[in-house]
Enzyme design. Structure first.
Site, PDB file in Angstrom:
ATOM      1  N   THR A 186      77.103  -9.404  -2.659  1.00 36.55           N
ATOM      2  CA  THR A 186      77.542 -10.728  -3.093  1.00 36.55           C
ATOM      3  C   THR A 186      77.282 -11.780  -2.027  1.00 36.55           C
ATOM      4  OG1 THR A 186      79.516 -12.037  -3.673  1.00 36.55           O
ATOM      5  CG2 THR A 186      79.859 -10.135  -2.270  1.00 36.55           C
ATOM      6  N   ASP A 187      77.120 -13.022  -2.463  1.00 32.70           N
ATOM      7  CA  ASP A 187      76.979 -14.120  -1.500  1.00 32.70           C
ATOM      8  C   ASP A 187      78.264 -14.371  -0.720  1.00 32.70           C
ATOM      9  OD1 ASP A 187      78.494 -15.231  -3.567  1.00 32.70           O
ATOM     10  OD2 ASP A 187      77.155 -16.937  -3.900  1.00 32.70           O
ATOM     11  N   GLU A 188      79.379 -13.854  -1.203  1.00 26.43           N
ATOM     12  CA  GLU A 188      80.663 -14.120  -0.553  1.00 26.43           C
ATOM     13  C   GLU A 188      80.762 -13.503   0.838  1.00 26.43           C
ATOM     14  OE1 GLU A 188      84.239 -14.053  -2.914  1.00 26.43           O
ATOM     15  OE2 GLU A 188      83.069 -14.051  -4.768  1.00 26.43           O
ATOM     16  N   LYS A 194      83.024  -5.927   0.938  1.00 28.36           N
ATOM     17  CA  LYS A 194      81.606  -5.902   0.589  1.00 28.36           C
ATOM     18  C   LYS A 194      80.725  -6.031   1.835  1.00 28.36           C
ATOM     19  CE  LYS A 194      79.892  -5.675  -2.891  1.00 28.36           C
ATOM     20  NZ  LYS A 194      79.422  -4.476  -3.652  1.00 28.36           N
TER      21      LYS A 194
END
Length: 326
Positions: free
Chosen positions: A126-128, A154
């Site tokens: 994820t970009d998070e 992540k």
């Protein structure tokens, strides 16, 4: 080719499986093993369009179960790892499941892949993991600065994947995607939550002043990007998969209200989330240059089609909201 898809009954994983079985990618003709624990967000109904297909085998199981993962990994050429706990709000109140599934589960899979001699392991992230960016867009070499227990779990799994590539020589690729939307998304996420609430005549909760920015990516574009990386990505590399459509949460809300013929009276502002990242934006130029990825779905058409899907499939989402998710 034999492909193992983890989390294949979830929102994104099931889309990948349906398209894979339908021959939409260059991985056609493959045997597909789908592993899913069927937690609250996993749903066999998501696989109904391909149920009984001779090329697919479904295994209900936990990716933390080493014996099971060693068993299903035998003879596998490619692993596409979607399985994850992914809802930020849930991670804030109870992070245990996120650490177990996202970190320990990924480690279990990597270990089994090494033992089985798997040809490639694609880890869907994820970009998070990048945190928040004030201006511009993240490239793949941007430092990892996660701000929620979800994104931290992540980021930890990303680093574990990297370590198995460097230490054990496992052929790995990592994809990091923007916020996904589309059909079959569990109604705790913002777009299906807002759409289903409005269909029920309920208000929608907008965090804070609504100025937080997210880049939106249709699930079909995301899964096509993952497939391109699986086929053409370089071993050990990370690829951003973006939608190129950043919006404030307020702009997203206004767009959904317009599509559904509602006005701002249906919005209620709620206290902001703890540690709420302000802005996300991905630079996906590397994926374009190296694997040929570009988003194909415009936000306007994608949102309209998504709203229509939820209108047409109340039988799918209504049982998932016995006590309205708000």
């Amino acid at each position: 080719m034999r492909i193992l898809v983890t989390g294949g009954a979830g929102f994104i994983g099931s889309h990948f499986v349906r398209e894979l079985i339908a021959g939409a990618y260059g991985l056609t003709g493959s045997d597909v093993i789908v592993v899913d624990k069927l937690t609250y967000a996993g749903n066999l109904a998501n696989l109904t369009p391909v149920a009984g297909h001779p090329a697919m085998r479904f295994v209900r199981g936990d990716i933390c179960d080493a014996a099971l993962m060693n068993d299903v990994m035998r003879g596998v050429d490619l692993v596409v790892h979607f399985a994850a706990e992914s809802h930020v709000d849930r991670s804030i109140t109870d992070a245990d499941a996120f650490v177990r599934t996202n970190v320990a589960g990924t480690h279990t899979l990597l270990t089994a892949a090494c033992v089985a001699g798997v040809g490639r392991f694609v880890h869907v992230s994820t970009d998070e993991v990048y945190g928040s960016i004030e201006t511009g867009a993240w490239t793949e070499d941007y430092p990892l600065e996660p701000n929620s227990p979800y994104s931290a779990s992540k980021a930890a799994s990303d680093l574990m994947v990297r370590a198995f590539h460097v230490t054990h020589g496992l052929d790995t690729c990592i994809t990091r995607a923007s916020n996904n939307y589309g059909p079959y998304q569990f109604p705790e996420k913002v777009i299906p939550l807002f759409v289903t609430n409005l269909l029920e005549g309920a208000t929608v909760p907008l965090y804070g002043d609504g100025r937080n920015v997210r880049d939106w990516l249709h699930v079909a574009d995301h899964c096509r990007g993952v497939a391109l990386v699986a086929e053409h990505g370089r071993a050990g590399e990370v690829y951003n998969i973006g939608g190129g459509t950043p919006l404030t949460n307020r702009q997203l809300t206004e767009t959904l209200l317009e599509i559904m013929g509602k006005d701002w009276s249906m919005v209620r502002q709620v206290a902001d989330r703890k540690g709420h990242d302000f802005r996300y934006d991905l630079d996906y130029g590397k994926a374009t240059a190296e694997v040929g990825y570009r988003p194909a779905t415009t936000l306007k058409s994608g949102l309209a089609a998504t709203v229509q899907w939820y209108k047409d499939n109340a039988a799918w989402w209504q049982p998932l909201k016995p006590a309205r998710v708000e």
